[in-house]
Design an enzyme around this catalytic site. Structure first.
Site, short mmCIF file in Angstrom:
data_model
loop_
_atom_site.label_atom_id
_atom_site.label_comp_id
_atom_site.label_asym_id
_atom_site.label_seq_id
_atom_site.Cartn_x
_atom_site.Cartn_y
_atom_site.Cartn_z
N GLU A 1 -58.17 -95.74 -57.36
CA GLU A 1 -58.22 -97.18 -57.16
C GLU A 1 -56.96 -97.45 -55.98
O GLU A 1 -56.88 -98.65 -55.27
CB GLU A 1 -57.58 -97.98 -58.34
CG GLU A 1 -58.83 -97.73 -59.49
CD GLU A 1 -58.28 -98.20 -61.01
OE1 GLU A 1 -58.89 -98.31 -61.72
OE2 GLU A 1 -56.78 -98.08 -61.12
N GLY B 1 -63.73 -102.47 -68.73
CA GLY B 1 -64.93 -102.39 -69.58
C GLY B 1 -65.21 -103.77 -69.74
O GLY B 1 -64.36 -104.52 -70.26
N ASP C 1 -67.82 -100.59 -66.47
CA ASP C 1 -68.60 -100.16 -67.47
C ASP C 1 -68.70 -101.39 -68.47
O ASP C 1 -68.02 -102.19 -68.21
CB ASP C 1 -68.20 -98.87 -68.03
CG ASP C 1 -66.80 -98.93 -68.62
OD1 ASP C 1 -65.94 -98.66 -67.94
OD2 ASP C 1 -66.61 -99.50 -69.83
#
Ligand code: ADE
Length: 246
Positions: free
Chosen positions: A12, A78, A213
């Site tokens: 990242e 997520g 996700d």
């Protein structure tokens, strides 16, 4: 007026490191900090480490040693909120710790001494960050699949010391919080800790997370792919746009 920019994972941070001008490395408390400039703005880049304790240490070191004017977290999360899809971007308005439980001493999720469960992000910095995300999503439009133009969501984010990787767990976590009035959009493992440290030090804090996700049974496959292929590009695009607005 240095801006501290935290990321959870080196993938990242990669793009930001690449763009860093006049980089200077400093080490402290087992962490590596990079001071330099992005588009002429003084910044310090750091990896938070994984989980709330590691992130709190990193944030405290940043506050004590680098005297930043603000902290910004960029990373992945997520998606648990309705319609929060892989590739979408969430800007946090506030944070809570979904695994914090000092009940029955205080209500579930409430952190004693802080007057509630939620830690606010700074409204002005968050508005700048949202503007930067909109700008990046517009500029990057051509690079996304035509059927999956990423959306920007703004709202509550939750942190906990676990990678949520089962649909049943994610549903239960969201439902319990929702029943108490906490409508969580996304889960990750660090932001609430940094928000709390920033509150302790009186520092403006803002956070942006790209959804890697759905915190479900395929999260363990979706997460590493997304981190490797997409996360760095998003972080760089958003932070580049943000620092030009500071
Ligand atoms: N960060 C990205 N995806 C996550 C998940 N499913 N659980 C916790 N943190 C995450």
């Amino acid at each position: 007026m240095t801006t501290a920019i935290l990321s959870a994972l080196s993938e990242e941070q990669g793009g930001l490191m690449h763009a860093l001008q006049q980089p200077e490395q400093l080490r402290h408390a087992g962490r590596v900090f990079w001071r330099g400039r992005l588009h002429g703005q003084p910044v310090v880049l750091a990896l938070s480490g994984i989980g709330k304790v590691a992130a709190a240490t990193t944030a405290a070191v940043l506050a004590e040693r680098f005297g930043p004017a603000r902290m910004v977290f960029t990373g992945v999360a997520g998606g648990v909120g309705e319609g929060v899809q892989v590739g979408d971007v969430v800007v946090a308005q506030d944070y809570l710790q979904h695994d914090f439980d000092a009940s029955p001493i205080v209500p579930r999720w409430e952190v004693p001494g802080y007057g509630g469960a939620r830690m606010d992000c700074d409204a002005a910095l968050t508005a700048l960050l949202s503007g930067a995300v909109r700008d990046w999503l517009t500029r990057a439009q051509g690079t996304f699949d035509a059927n999956s133009q990423p959306r920007l969501h703004q709202g509550l984010m939750a942190s906990g010391d676990r990678f949520v990787s089962a649909a049943q767990e994610s549903r239960a976590l969201r439902a319990a919080l929702l029943a108490a009035g906490h409508d969580v959009l996304a889960v990750e493992m660090e932001g609430a800790a940094v928000a709390q440290v920033c509150r302790d030090y009186g520092l403006p804090f803002a956070a942006v997370r790209t959804i890697s996700d759905r915190a479900d049974d395929s999260a363990h496959v979706d997460f590493p792919w997304f981190v490797e292929h997409v996360a760095g590009r998003h972080a760089q695009g958003i932070v580049n746009s943000l620092v030009q607005r500071l």
